[in-house]
Design an enzyme around this catalytic site. Sequence first.
Site, PDB file in Angstrom:
ATOM      1  CG  HIS A 144      11.895  65.802  65.341  1.00  0.00           C
ATOM      2  ND1 HIS A 144      10.971  66.406  66.153  1.00  0.00           N
ATOM      3  CD2 HIS A 144      12.691  66.794  64.882  1.00  0.00           C
ATOM      4  CE1 HIS A 144      11.197  67.695  66.210  1.00  0.00           C
ATOM      5  NE2 HIS A 144      12.251  67.975  65.442  1.00  0.00           N
TER       6      HIS A 144
ATOM      7  CG  HIS B 230      16.320  68.020  63.536  1.00  0.00           C
ATOM      8  ND1 HIS B 230      15.870  67.816  64.817  1.00  0.00           N
ATOM      9  CD2 HIS B 230      17.406  67.212  63.387  1.00  0.00           C
ATOM     10  CE1 HIS B 230      16.653  66.936  65.426  1.00  0.00           C
ATOM     11  NE2 HIS B 230      17.591  66.556  64.576  1.00  0.00           N
TER      12      HIS B 230
END
Length: 209
Positions: free
Chosen positions: A10, A151
């Site tokens: 992200h 992540h």
Amino acid sequence: MTTRLYIARHGQSEWNLHNKMQGVQDIDLTPTGLKQAELLASRLKNEKIDCIYSSDLKRAYITAQIIAKEFGLKVQKIPELREMSFGIWEGLTSEEINELYKEIYTLWKTNPVKANIEKGETLEEVQKRMLKKTLEIVKENDGKNILIVSHGTSIKALILGLLGIDLSFYPRFRLDNTSLNIVDVKEDGKTVLVLFNDTCHLRRDEKII
């Protein structure tokens, strides 16, 4: 037939900016993070992406949505693609964690497989859930090009697992915001790392570097 995994981290979040441990806390992207996601979307638009999966945490999901607009695809939210739960460390800076939990934090930095963070997950648990769900996604989309947005810790654990590299090597890998990673999964199940931690798209904007 080869299935290609595009795996992206992200964009920059508010807690990335302030060096706070996020884990499963649902933190917004910064304006820089939104721009990073747009640059990654531009980088990917000439690729063939058939489907997009994302962690359900908004810093990953919003990054995925920005990319999805380039392809007219819907993002499928998958809780199993979340970041590692860091338990009682979440919301603390690395300096605060080092001060309050020095022994376990040192272990996390040097031998993370052995680290058991109170109320959190272990690195092995993260890898198992990431691998299980990703391999299910691959099976459902055999021969397609799949984008997964997740992540830092979770992606590193996943890639090590896909490549059959021991988790003890985790500290030797770095993963930046909106970095792009590509892993090919062959018909016989063997995997090939094609690209790792590529952030060349960020160079298009000098303010991002």
